[in-house]
Design a protein around this motif. Structure first.
Motif, PDB file in Angstrom:
ATOM      1  N   GLN A 108       0.814  -1.210   0.000  1.00 25.66           N
ATOM      2  CA  GLN A 108       0.000   0.000   0.000  1.00 25.66           C
ATOM      3  C   GLN A 108       0.852   1.266   0.000  1.00 25.66           C
ATOM      4  O   GLN A 108       0.321   2.369  -0.040  1.00 25.66           O
ATOM      5  CB  GLN A 108      -0.913   0.000   1.234  1.00 25.66           C
ATOM      6  CG  GLN A 108      -1.927  -1.146   1.222  1.00 25.66           C
ATOM      7  CD  GLN A 108      -2.592  -1.345   2.569  1.00 25.66           C
ATOM      8  OE1 GLN A 108      -2.389  -0.557   3.492  1.00 25.66           O
ATOM      9  NE2 GLN A 108      -3.384  -2.401   2.678  1.00 25.66           N
ATOM     10  N   GLY A 109       2.162   1.108   0.033  1.00 26.10           N
ATOM     11  CA  GLY A 109       3.041   2.263   0.096  1.00 26.10           C
ATOM     12  C   GLY A 109       3.215   2.929  -1.252  1.00 26.10           C
ATOM     13  O   GLY A 109       2.680   2.481  -2.273  1.00 26.10           O
ATOM     14  N   PRO A 110       4.014   3.993  -1.290  1.00 25.37           N
ATOM     15  CA  PRO A 110       4.211   4.740  -2.540  1.00 25.37           C
ATOM     16  C   PRO A 110       5.030   3.964  -3.575  1.00 25.37           C
ATOM     17  O   PRO A 110       4.983   4.282  -4.756  1.00 25.37           O
ATOM     18  CB  PRO A 110       4.966   6.000  -2.069  1.00 25.37           C
ATOM     19  CG  PRO A 110       5.618   5.597  -0.781  1.00 25.37           C
ATOM     20  CD  PRO A 110       4.696   4.617  -0.147  1.00 25.37           C
ATOM     21  N   LYS A 111       5.802   2.958  -3.134  1.00 28.83           N
ATOM     22  CA  LYS A 111       6.594   2.145  -4.057  1.00 28.83           C
ATOM     23  C   LYS A 111       6.251   0.669  -3.853  1.00 28.83           C
ATOM     24  O   LYS A 111       6.991  -0.076  -3.204  1.00 28.83           O
ATOM     25  CB  LYS A 111       8.090   2.373  -3.830  1.00 28.83           C
ATOM     26  CG  LYS A 111       8.537   3.802  -4.120  1.00 28.83           C
ATOM     27  CD  LYS A 111      10.034   3.942  -3.872  1.00 28.83           C
ATOM     28  CE  LYS A 111      10.502   5.362  -4.178  1.00 28.83           C
ATOM     29  NZ  LYS A 111      11.970   5.502  -3.928  1.00 28.83           N
ATOM     30  N   PRO A 112       5.120   0.234  -4.420  1.00 27.71           N
ATOM     31  CA  PRO A 112       4.657  -1.138  -4.159  1.00 27.71           C
ATOM     32  C   PRO A 112       5.523  -2.212  -4.810  1.00 27.71           C
ATOM     33  O   PRO A 112       5.328  -3.393  -4.522  1.00 27.71           O
ATOM     34  CB  PRO A 112       3.245  -1.141  -4.737  1.00 27.71           C
ATOM     35  CG  PRO A 112       3.240  -0.061  -5.764  1.00 27.71           C
ATOM     36  CD  PRO A 112       4.165   0.991  -5.241  1.00 27.71           C
ATOM     37  N   GLN A 113       6.441  -1.841  -5.685  1.00 22.44           N
ATOM     38  CA  GLN A 113       7.328  -2.830  -6.318  1.00 22.44           C
ATOM     39  C   GLN A 113       8.763  -2.673  -5.807  1.00 22.44           C
ATOM     40  O   GLN A 113       9.723  -2.847  -6.542  1.00 22.44           O
ATOM     41  CB  GLN A 113       7.291  -2.671  -7.839  1.00 22.44           C
ATOM     42  CG  GLN A 113       5.925  -2.877  -8.448  1.00 22.44           C
ATOM     43  CD  GLN A 113       5.387  -4.279  -8.180  1.00 22.44           C
ATOM     44  OE1 GLN A 113       6.072  -5.261  -8.394  1.00 22.44           O
ATOM     45  NE2 GLN A 113       4.154  -4.360  -7.702  1.00 22.44           N
ATOM     46  N   SER A 114       8.910  -2.390  -4.532  1.00 20.99           N
ATOM     47  CA  SER A 114      10.224  -2.085  -3.984  1.00 20.99           C
ATOM     48  C   SER A 114      10.980  -3.346  -3.594  1.00 20.99           C
ATOM     49  O   SER A 114      10.402  -4.426  -3.411  1.00 20.99           O
ATOM     50  CB  SER A 114      10.075  -1.199  -2.743  1.00 20.99           C
ATOM     51  OG  SER A 114       9.457  -1.950  -1.699  1.00 20.99           O
ATOM     52  N   ALA A 115      12.304  -3.195  -3.430  1.00 21.60           N
ATOM     53  CA  ALA A 115      13.139  -4.298  -2.967  1.00 21.60           C
ATOM     54  C   ALA A 115      12.766  -4.711  -1.551  1.00 21.60           C
ATOM     55  O   ALA A 115      12.932  -5.878  -1.176  1.00 21.60           O
ATOM     56  CB  ALA A 115      14.612  -3.885  -3.016  1.00 21.60           C
ATOM     57  N   GLU A 116      12.268  -3.773  -0.763  1.00 27.75           N
ATOM     58  CA  GLU A 116      11.846  -4.107   0.602  1.00 27.75           C
ATOM     59  C   GLU A 116      10.666  -5.077   0.590  1.00 27.75           C
ATOM     60  O   GLU A 116      10.595  -6.006   1.396  1.00 27.75           O
ATOM     61  CB  GLU A 116      11.476  -2.836   1.379  1.00 27.75           C
ATOM     62  CG  GLU A 116      12.647  -1.937   1.728  1.00 27.75           C
ATOM     63  CD  GLU A 116      13.178  -1.147   0.536  1.00 27.75           C
ATOM     64  OE1 GLU A 116      12.463  -1.042  -0.497  1.00 27.75           O
ATOM     65  OE2 GLU A 116      14.309  -0.643   0.630  1.00 27.75           O
ATOM     66  N   LEU A 117       9.718  -4.850  -0.334  1.00 27.31           N
ATOM     67  CA  LEU A 117       8.594  -5.778  -0.474  1.00 27.31           C
ATOM     68  C   LEU A 117       9.113  -7.152  -0.879  1.00 27.31           C
ATOM     69  O   LEU A 117       8.657  -8.187  -0.355  1.00 27.31           O
ATOM     70  CB  LEU A 117       7.598  -5.260  -1.516  1.00 27.31           C
ATOM     71  CG  LEU A 117       6.478  -6.241  -1.930  1.00 27.31           C
ATOM     72  CD1 LEU A 117       5.631  -6.645  -0.728  1.00 27.31           C
ATOM     73  CD2 LEU A 117       5.612  -5.630  -3.024  1.00 27.31           C
ATOM     74  N   ALA A 118      10.063  -7.187  -1.790  1.00 25.31           N
ATOM     75  CA  ALA A 118      10.629  -8.466  -2.222  1.00 25.31           C
ATOM     76  C   ALA A 118      11.264  -9.204  -1.048  1.00 25.31           C
ATOM     77  O   ALA A 118      11.152 -10.429  -0.928  1.00 25.31           O
ATOM     78  CB  ALA A 118      11.656  -8.250  -3.329  1.00 25.31           C
ATOM     79  N   ALA A 119      11.946  -8.463  -0.178  1.00 23.79           N
ATOM     80  CA  ALA A 119      12.582  -9.098   0.980  1.00 23.79           C
ATOM     81  C   ALA A 119      11.535  -9.721   1.893  1.00 23.79           C
ATOM     82  O   ALA A 119      11.709 -10.836   2.391  1.00 23.79           O
ATOM     83  CB  ALA A 119      13.411  -8.072   1.741  1.00 23.79           C
ATOM     84  N   SER A 120      10.426  -9.023   2.109  1.00 21.39           N
ATOM     85  CA  SER A 120       9.361  -9.582   2.950  1.00 21.39           C
ATOM     86  C   SER A 120       8.734 -10.810   2.305  1.00 21.39           C
ATOM     87  O   SER A 120       8.419 -11.798   2.983  1.00 21.39           O
ATOM     88  CB  SER A 120       8.284  -8.522   3.208  1.00 21.39           C
ATOM     89  OG  SER A 120       8.788  -7.475   4.012  1.00 21.39           O
ATOM     90  N   LEU A 121       8.556 -10.769   0.990  1.00 25.31           N
ATOM     91  CA  LEU A 121       8.010 -11.927   0.292  1.00 25.31           C
ATOM     92  C   LEU A 121       8.961 -13.122   0.377  1.00 25.31           C
ATOM     93  O   LEU A 121       8.530 -14.269   0.538  1.00 25.31           O
ATOM     94  CB  LEU A 121       7.732 -11.574  -1.168  1.00 25.31           C
ATOM     95  CG  LEU A 121       6.554 -10.630  -1.409  1.00 25.31           C
ATOM     96  CD1 LEU A 121       6.595 -10.075  -2.828  1.00 25.31           C
ATOM     97  CD2 LEU A 121       5.222 -11.347  -1.161  1.00 25.31           C
ATOM     98  N   SER A 122      10.269 -12.862   0.276  1.00 23.47           N
ATOM     99  CA  SER A 122      11.249 -13.937   0.416  1.00 23.47           C
ATOM    100  C   SER A 122      11.203 -14.541   1.814  1.00 23.47           C
ATOM    101  O   SER A 122      11.266 -15.761   1.984  1.00 23.47           O
ATOM    102  CB  SER A 122      12.654 -13.426   0.126  1.00 23.47           C
ATOM    103  OG  SER A 122      12.814 -13.160  -1.249  1.00 23.47           O
ATOM    104  N   ASN A 123      11.107 -13.678   2.823  1.00 21.85           N
ATOM    105  CA  ASN A 123      11.006 -14.171   4.187  1.00 21.85           C
ATOM    106  C   ASN A 123       9.748 -15.014   4.374  1.00 21.85           C
ATOM    107  O   ASN A 123       9.774 -16.055   5.032  1.00 21.85           O
ATOM    108  CB  ASN A 123      10.999 -13.003   5.166  1.00 21.85           C
ATOM    109  CG  ASN A 123      12.369 -12.378   5.340  1.00 21.85           C
ATOM    110  OD1 ASN A 123      13.381 -13.023   5.096  1.00 21.85           O
ATOM    111  ND2 ASN A 123      12.398 -11.125   5.751  1.00 21.85           N
ATOM    112  N   LEU A 124       8.654 -14.556   3.779  1.00 20.08           N
ATOM    113  CA  LEU A 124       7.410 -15.305   3.877  1.00 20.08           C
ATOM    114  C   LEU A 124       7.557 -16.669   3.194  1.00 20.08           C
ATOM    115  O   LEU A 124       7.107 -17.692   3.707  1.00 20.08           O
ATOM    116  CB  LEU A 124       6.278 -14.496   3.244  1.00 20.08           C
ATOM    117  CG  LEU A 124       4.857 -15.048   3.378  1.00 20.08           C
ATOM    118  CD1 LEU A 124       4.455 -15.194   4.840  1.00 20.08           C
ATOM    119  CD2 LEU A 124       3.870 -14.141   2.650  1.00 20.08           C
ATOM    120  N   GLY A 125       8.213 -16.677   2.030  1.00 20.84           N
ATOM    121  CA  GLY A 125       8.442 -17.942   1.344  1.00 20.84           C
ATOM    122  C   GLY A 125       9.274 -18.893   2.173  1.00 20.84           C
ATOM    123  O   GLY A 125       8.988 -20.096   2.250  1.00 20.84           O
TER     124      GLY A 125
END
Length: 412
Positions: A108-125
């Motif tokens: 929901q942030g201003p950069k929804p395709q950010s590397a930070e989102l990717a890191a959270s998705l990796s952690n979730l995986g």
């Protein structure tokens, strides 16, 4: 049938690993903010295993982060830190809830395709992998890869890690064909960024070779292993002990493919390097002696095999003691050789010692105990000791039944 103890290592990957949940503190100054103090104290307590105290500190940090204005990255970091804590406490459901919350905030942030989102998705995986929720892990890793590649480019080290995570996930499920394109992408990326002769290629070459070995594509695996070995030799020289890993992979490939004559000179080279690098009485030398002796046994060359395995046993007994677990394989293999050469009286005490040591070091119901008992049973039958053979076979059958209970179907 008498069974060998020439066990080949089962894990395919020594280098591939799922992305682990990590803590990264943002910023650092001499005058630390209350959020930093709570976060650092919480992570220190967590590393010490003091989970209740750690949770208090990390929860305090989260409460402070929730008051920050805008899309402050400290909020998702605090949430992730608590997810790490719950995972460490053996509470995967709570960890999942926290990570999903972090993902939702970043989306929901201003950069929804950010590397930070990717890191959270990796952690979730990675968390889903620990829960054996492989379909959900795949979805998370694939999305992390897409987001991170868009944000950082196809050759970024974190993108490479996402590719390795997906490959490792498929390997864990024995879906080797699905893992292959990801490992090829890793190799291609390393070649683009480092060049075709760079040491950075050694790891992906080995991983792809091990995948081909698992698929019984031995020619492809051999070519990759030889290339990796050549790069390593160029980097460190032809006699450095750090070559042993690559040489062992090659020897195991030849053995798995039953190309025993090709395996022999590789193991002989490993023996020379180990003796020169560690000394002739080092336990590592004993491991290679046992491997080389077993290769000779499989080629019906007991005269060459027996002195090698006898030497391996002597080294282990001197270095580790007469009851060390690493003796079970060489003892069994030497007994097999005595059976082959008709020296039953020499084989008998070796099989008995193998059984006793295996029970002591691995447990009375370990599958290797069953294997040793069946080997001993076969010898006893050859010696005409039918009653003793039945006794040992009964013990082996009981272990097998305990480890492989019958599957019963529920009434429909």
């Amino acid at each position: 049938m008498i069974l060998s103890y020439y066990d080949r290592p089962s894990p395919l990957w020594r280098c591939l690993a799922f992305t682990l949940l990590t803590i990264t503190l943002i910023g650092c100054s001499e005058d630390k903010t209350p959020w930093q103090l709570h976060t650092e104290q919480g992570t220190t307590l967590m590393e010490q295993g003091k989970f209740p105290e750690a949770e208090q500190e990390l929860q305090a940090a989260l409460e402070l982060a929730e008051q920050f204005e805008g899309q402050d990255p400290r909020l998702t970091q605090s949430i992730t830190n608590l997810a790490i804590l719950h995972n460490a406490k053996g509470e995967p459901e709570q960890a999942e809830t926290m990570l999903l919350k972090a993902v939702a905030i970043q989306e929901q942030g201003p950069k929804p395709q950010s590397a930070e989102l990717a890191a959270s998705l990796s952690n979730l995986g990675a968390l889903y992998v620990t829960q054996q929720k492989f379909d959900q892990a795949q979805t998370s890793f694939e999305r992390a890869l897409a987001v991170r590649e868009q944000a950082l480019g196809p050759d970024n080290p974190e993108v490479i890690r996402d590719l390795e995570n997906l490959a490792a996930l498929f390997v864990r499920q024995s879906h080797y064909a699905q893992a292959e394109p990801y490992l090829k992408r890793v190799l291609d990326s390393r070649e683009r960024t480092a060049g075709p002769e760079a040491p950075e290629l050694i790891e992906p070459l080995n991983n792809l070779a091990l995948l081909h070995r698992a698929q019984e594509q031995y020619d492809q695996a051999e070519a990759l292993l030889l290339r990796a070995l050549a790069l390593k030799e160029k980097q460190i020289g032809p006699t450095n002990p750090h070559l042993l890993g690559g040489l062992n992979n090659l020897a195991l490939l030849y053995s798995t493919a039953k190309q025993f004559p090709q395996a022999t000179p590789v193991l002989e080279r490993m023996l020379t390097i180990s003796e020169e690098g560690f000394g002739k009485e080092h336990p590592r030398v004993a491991i290679i002696l046992n491997q080389l002796g077993e290769i000779h046994r499989l080629q019906s060359q007991p005269e060459q095999a027996i002195p090698l395995i006898q030497r391996a046993i002597a080294i282990i007994e001197k270095a580790e003691g007469p009851e060390h677990s690493s003796l079970t394989g060489p003892l069994n293999n030497l007994a097999l050789l005595y059976v082959t050469t008709g020296q039953y009286e020499k084989a008998d005490p070796l099989f008995q010692r193998t059984i006793t040591l295996t029970e002591q070091t691995m447990g009375k119901d370990h599958f290797r105990v069953e294997r040793a008992l069946r080997n001993y049973t076969a010898l006893l039958r050859k010696m005409g000791r039918t009653e003793d053979a039945v006794t040992q076979e009964t013990r082996a059958n009981a272990i097998h039944e305990k480890n492989n209970p019958p599957v019963t179907s529920s009434p429909g």
